[in-house]
Design an enzyme around this catalytic site. Structure first.
Site, short mmCIF file in Angstrom:
data_model
loop_
_atom_site.label_atom_id
_atom_site.label_comp_id
_atom_site.label_asym_id
_atom_site.label_seq_id
_atom_site.Cartn_x
_atom_site.Cartn_y
_atom_site.Cartn_z
N HIS A 180 -17.07 -28.89 -30.90
CA HIS A 180 -17.29 -27.67 -30.67
C HIS A 180 -15.84 -26.82 -30.46
O HIS A 180 -15.58 -25.71 -31.00
CB HIS A 180 -17.90 -27.42 -29.06
CG HIS A 180 -19.16 -27.81 -29.05
ND1 HIS A 180 -20.29 -27.50 -29.82
CD2 HIS A 180 -19.94 -28.72 -28.10
CE1 HIS A 180 -21.36 -27.96 -29.37
NE2 HIS A 180 -21.33 -28.45 -28.54
N ASP A 202 -26.67 -26.83 -26.33
CA ASP A 202 -26.42 -26.36 -27.47
C ASP A 202 -28.01 -25.66 -28.08
O ASP A 202 -27.80 -24.67 -28.76
CB ASP A 202 -26.15 -27.51 -28.63
CG ASP A 202 -24.86 -28.02 -28.25
OD1 ASP A 202 -23.98 -27.45 -27.32
OD2 ASP A 202 -24.40 -29.25 -28.33
N HIS A 204 -18.34 -35.04 -29.62
CA HIS A 204 -19.04 -34.18 -29.79
C HIS A 204 -18.37 -32.80 -29.35
O HIS A 204 -18.48 -31.60 -29.72
CB HIS A 204 -20.35 -34.30 -28.93
CG HIS A 204 -21.44 -33.19 -28.76
ND1 HIS A 204 -22.84 -33.28 -29.40
CD2 HIS A 204 -21.31 -32.05 -27.92
CE1 HIS A 204 -23.23 -32.08 -29.07
NE2 HIS A 204 -22.50 -31.42 -28.44
N GLU A 205 -17.81 -32.95 -28.20
CA GLU A 205 -17.10 -31.60 -27.64
C GLU A 205 -15.81 -31.23 -28.28
O GLU A 205 -15.61 -30.08 -28.53
CB GLU A 205 -16.73 -32.16 -26.06
CG GLU A 205 -17.99 -32.40 -25.15
CD GLU A 205 -18.90 -31.15 -25.01
OE1 GLU A 205 -18.48 -29.94 -25.33
OE2 GLU A 205 -20.10 -31.61 -24.95
#
Length: 233
Positions: A61, A161, A57-58
């Site tokens: 980003h 988010d 997930h990170e």
């Protein structure tokens, strides 16, 4: 503690991260008095799987930010999740939307892959999903974990988010500082409701997470306000 580097981005563990496996592992040990080692291993396996998804997930980003020319220092894993430490957030709303949405998008892609491998939504999927050595159970756990991660992160609680997406949308009409203030105030309401619900159902780690969200949001707004306020002559 530095774990590894990928495309110039370092993944690090915050010192407080170790509290999570200690607490979750101890809980698994106590929940299985007849087979404590099984409970310990199962809970630690769950933490490892969840944080693998958090890392992906990170990186969603971080790599999207890098693609848009935003420097990324490193990714830090905390007991409550992860943080991609961007050198700056873009003041372009479309760029911020792309960067922020990339994280939950990774989780939903994993959900889709799990559904494809499982042949659809499992009919026997219950509320207490824990990974075992069987691939079917691991896929079911990843399915639920990523669905929860993706949806939870879209809550409009700045600086999560969903809160950042709200800020980016508001910034189409408002200046950046006012958009952040609106997102922060809405996020405070969401976080306070989250704390109340977490305490009601006696999920104290969740309550602590929402308190952490309140604190980080306030600190980020104060920093932005300091940067945006012209110095007194």
């Amino acid at each position: 503690m530095k774990l590894f580097r990928f495309r110039g981005i370092t993944l690090e563990l915050h010192p407080t991260f170790y509290l999570l496996p200690l607490i979750v592992g101890a809980q698994g040990w106590m929940d299985e008095p007849d087979h404590p080692w099984r409970g310990l291993a199962q809970n630690l396996g769950a933490v490892a799987l969840v944080y693998t998804c958090v890392v992906l997930h990170e990186f969603g980003h971080a790599l999207t930010a890098r693609r848009l020319g935003i420097p990324v220092q490193h990714i830090v894993l905390l007991p409550f999740g992860g943080m991609a430490m961007l050198g700056r957030m873009p003041r372009n709303s479309w760029a911020e939307l792309l960067i922020v949405a990339a994280g939950p998008a990774v989780n939903f892609v994993i959900v889709g892959l799990c559904l494809a491998l499982l042949g659809g939504w499992p009919a026997d999927l219950g509320g207490d999903v824990m990974p075992t050595l069987h691939w079917h159970d691991i896929l079911e756990f990843l399915l639920v974990a990523n669905l929860v991660l993706g949806c939870f992160n879209l809550l409009p609680a700045f600086p999560m988010d969903g809160g950042r997406i709200l800020r980016a949308l508001l910034a189409f009409k408002l200046d950046y500082l006012r958009a952040t203030r609106w997102a922060l105030n809405i996020g405070r309401g969401v976080a306070l409701v989250g704390i109340a619900v977490a305490l009601l159902i006696k999920t104290y780690l969740l309550a602590a997470l929402f308190i952490f969200i309140l604190w980080v949001g306030k600190r980020e707004y104060e920093q932005l306000n300091f940067e945006e306020t012209p110095p007194l002559l």
